[in-house]
Design a protein around this motif. Sequence first.
Motif, short mmCIF file in Angstrom:
data_model
loop_
_atom_site.label_atom_id
_atom_site.label_comp_id
_atom_site.label_asym_id
_atom_site.label_seq_id
_atom_site.Cartn_x
_atom_site.Cartn_y
_atom_site.Cartn_z
N VAL A 42 -4.18 13.24 -0.53
CA VAL A 42 -3.16 14.47 -0.36
C VAL A 42 -2.89 15.00 -1.85
CG1 VAL A 42 -0.86 14.78 -0.26
CG2 VAL A 42 -1.92 13.57 1.56
N GLU A 43 -3.07 13.98 -2.74
CA GLU A 43 -2.76 14.50 -4.21
C GLU A 43 -4.01 15.08 -4.99
OE1 GLU A 43 -1.27 12.39 -8.53
OE2 GLU A 43 -1.28 11.43 -6.46
N GLU A 44 -5.23 14.55 -4.76
CA GLU A 44 -6.27 15.10 -5.49
C GLU A 44 -7.46 15.92 -4.63
OE1 GLU A 44 -6.60 14.65 -8.50
OE2 GLU A 44 -5.08 13.23 -8.77
N TYR A 45 -7.23 15.65 -3.29
CA TYR A 45 -8.43 16.46 -2.52
C TYR A 45 -7.46 16.93 -1.20
CZ TYR A 45 -11.45 13.63 -5.50
OH TYR A 45 -12.19 13.35 -6.57
N PRO A 46 -6.54 17.63 -1.36
CA PRO A 46 -5.87 18.04 -0.12
C PRO A 46 -6.46 19.04 0.89
CG PRO A 46 -5.22 19.29 -2.00
CD PRO A 46 -6.02 18.45 -2.36
N GLU A 47 -7.71 19.65 0.65
CA GLU A 47 -8.57 20.45 1.26
C GLU A 47 -9.32 19.75 2.42
OE1 GLU A 47 -10.75 21.12 -2.60
OE2 GLU A 47 -8.79 20.02 -1.86
N THR A 48 -9.60 18.45 1.80
CA THR A 48 -10.48 17.55 2.67
C THR A 48 -9.79 17.06 3.90
OG1 THR A 48 -10.23 15.61 1.32
CG2 THR A 48 -11.80 17.16 0.51
N PHE A 66 -12.91 22.72 -3.38
CA PHE A 66 -13.67 23.22 -2.27
C PHE A 66 -13.07 24.53 -1.76
CE2 PHE A 66 -14.34 18.36 -2.28
CZ PHE A 66 -15.29 18.58 -2.97
N ASP A 67 -13.86 25.41 -1.42
CA ASP A 67 -13.35 26.62 -0.70
C ASP A 67 -14.23 26.90 0.61
OD1 ASP A 67 -15.64 27.86 -1.71
OD2 ASP A 67 -14.48 29.06 -2.92
N THR A 68 -15.33 25.92 0.89
CA THR A 68 -16.16 26.00 1.68
C THR A 68 -16.60 24.63 2.33
OG1 THR A 68 -17.24 28.07 0.86
CG2 THR A 68 -18.55 26.92 2.36
N VAL A 69 -16.75 24.64 3.50
CA VAL A 69 -17.14 22.91 4.02
C VAL A 69 -18.62 23.55 4.89
CG1 VAL A 69 -15.57 23.24 5.97
CG2 VAL A 69 -16.56 20.91 5.26
N LEU A 70 -19.44 22.46 4.89
CA LEU A 70 -20.70 22.51 5.67
C LEU A 70 -20.57 21.05 6.45
CD1 LEU A 70 -23.19 23.37 2.95
CD2 LEU A 70 -21.67 24.89 4.13
N GLU A 71 -21.09 21.56 7.64
CA GLU A 71 -21.33 20.01 8.46
C GLU A 71 -22.36 20.31 9.46
OE1 GLU A 71 -18.30 18.48 11.02
OE2 GLU A 71 -17.21 20.10 11.17
N GLY A 72 -23.27 19.05 9.98
CA GLY A 72 -24.11 19.33 10.94
C GLY A 72 -23.33 19.39 12.47
N ARG A 73 -24.16 19.62 13.37
CA ARG A 73 -23.82 19.77 14.66
C ARG A 73 -23.23 18.42 15.30
NH1 ARG A 73 -25.65 17.89 18.99
NH2 ARG A 73 -27.85 17.53 18.35
N LYS A 74 -23.94 17.21 14.97
CA LYS A 74 -23.51 16.11 15.59
C LYS A 74 -22.07 15.79 14.97
CE LYS A 74 -28.23 14.29 16.36
NZ LYS A 74 -28.99 13.12 15.97
N SER A 75 -21.78 15.93 13.62
CA SER A 75 -20.59 15.61 13.18
C SER A 75 -19.68 16.69 13.67
CB SER A 75 -20.92 15.86 11.58
OG SER A 75 -19.41 15.80 10.88
N ALA A 87 -11.85 21.85 12.54
CA ALA A 87 -10.91 20.83 11.80
C ALA A 87 -10.54 21.31 10.41
CB ALA A 87 -11.84 19.82 11.74
N TYR A 88 -11.42 22.46 10.00
CA TYR A 88 -11.11 22.99 8.50
C TYR A 88 -10.80 24.43 8.53
CZ TYR A 88 -12.95 18.25 7.76
OH TYR A 88 -13.20 17.01 7.91
N PRO A 89 -9.57 24.82 9.10
CA PRO A 89 -9.33 26.29 9.31
C PRO A 89 -8.76 26.90 7.95
CG PRO A 89 -7.31 24.90 10.19
CD PRO A 89 -8.51 24.16 9.99
N HIS A 90 -8.45 26.20 6.83
CA HIS A 90 -8.03 26.35 5.50
C HIS A 90 -9.35 26.68 4.83
CE1 HIS A 90 -8.28 22.30 6.04
NE2 HIS A 90 -8.45 21.87 4.85
N LEU A 91 -10.59 26.35 5.10
CA LEU A 91 -11.58 26.70 4.37
C LEU A 91 -12.61 27.68 5.21
CD1 LEU A 91 -12.47 22.96 3.35
CD2 LEU A 91 -11.33 24.77 1.89
N ARG A 92 -13.66 28.13 4.59
CA ARG A 92 -14.67 28.77 5.05
C ARG A 92 -15.43 27.56 5.87
NH1 ARG A 92 -19.80 32.29 2.50
NH2 ARG A 92 -20.80 33.10 4.53
N HIS A 93 -15.83 27.47 7.02
CA HIS A 93 -16.34 26.60 7.80
C HIS A 93 -17.73 26.83 8.24
CE1 HIS A 93 -15.53 22.94 10.90
NE2 HIS A 93 -16.77 22.88 10.30
N LEU A 94 -18.87 26.30 7.97
CA LEU A 94 -20.11 26.49 8.44
C LEU A 94 -20.76 25.26 9.19
CD1 LEU A 94 -19.88 28.34 5.90
CD2 LEU A 94 -22.27 28.81 5.99
N VAL A 95 -21.18 25.48 10.34
CA VAL A 95 -21.77 24.36 11.09
C VAL A 95 -23.17 24.71 11.21
CG1 VAL A 95 -22.00 23.12 13.25
CG2 VAL A 95 -19.73 23.78 12.29
#
Length: 214
Positions: A42-48, A66-75, A87-95
């Motif tokens: 919460v204090e150091e990495y709130p966007e995660t 971060f302003d962008t998050v990447l993940e694979g299909r299985k994740s 899960a991360y509507p506050h970031l640009r989210h790429l799958v």
Amino acid sequence: MRKLVYFVASTLDGFVAGPDGSDPTGPGGFWSPSQDYVSHLVEEYPETLPGPARAALGVTAEGVHFDTVLEGRKSYEIGLAAGVTNAYPHLRHLVFSRTLTKSPDPGVELVATDPVAAVRELKREGGKDGKKGKEGKDVWLVGGGELAGTLHGEIDRLIVKLNPLTVGTGIPLLGRSAVFAPTAWELAGHTVLESGVAFLTYDRRPGTPRSSDG
């Protein structure tokens, strides 16, 4: 140029998930996050923190790292199975997926092209709005291990949330199909919590060859 940062929780024996790839902190998972671990995020990495967790904790802070998050299909499908389409509507989210043909959420971008080429382009972009020429925050690789293995040569920083736990087997840090590619890292920072969780930050050592260059 922005960095690709693999920010991931791992056991002492190097696994990021159990053998079935399910969320280790989810129902029936093998690890329950401690209060000091959550407080540190919460204090150091709130966007995660995922959107539902941010709402429950009253977290509204914008991304620090971060302003962008990447993940694979299985994740990504772990969240889908729980009814969470983004899960991360506050970031640009790429799958990254070659099998998903339509995004289940307007806020999630599907990428079917080569992950290495896509990440190199993201590094050159200006951040969440995708505009070039404007330096953005770094790109967060959330997982899973298979995508991390594919992108091993593009990872600039590795932040391991090392948990005082061993599990014996599971999904390794860089997945089961990663190629042999010795890479040197330099310790850039560390924080050890009372619960025993250690946040270890490593930067790729300058001059270390990138496996994706060949």
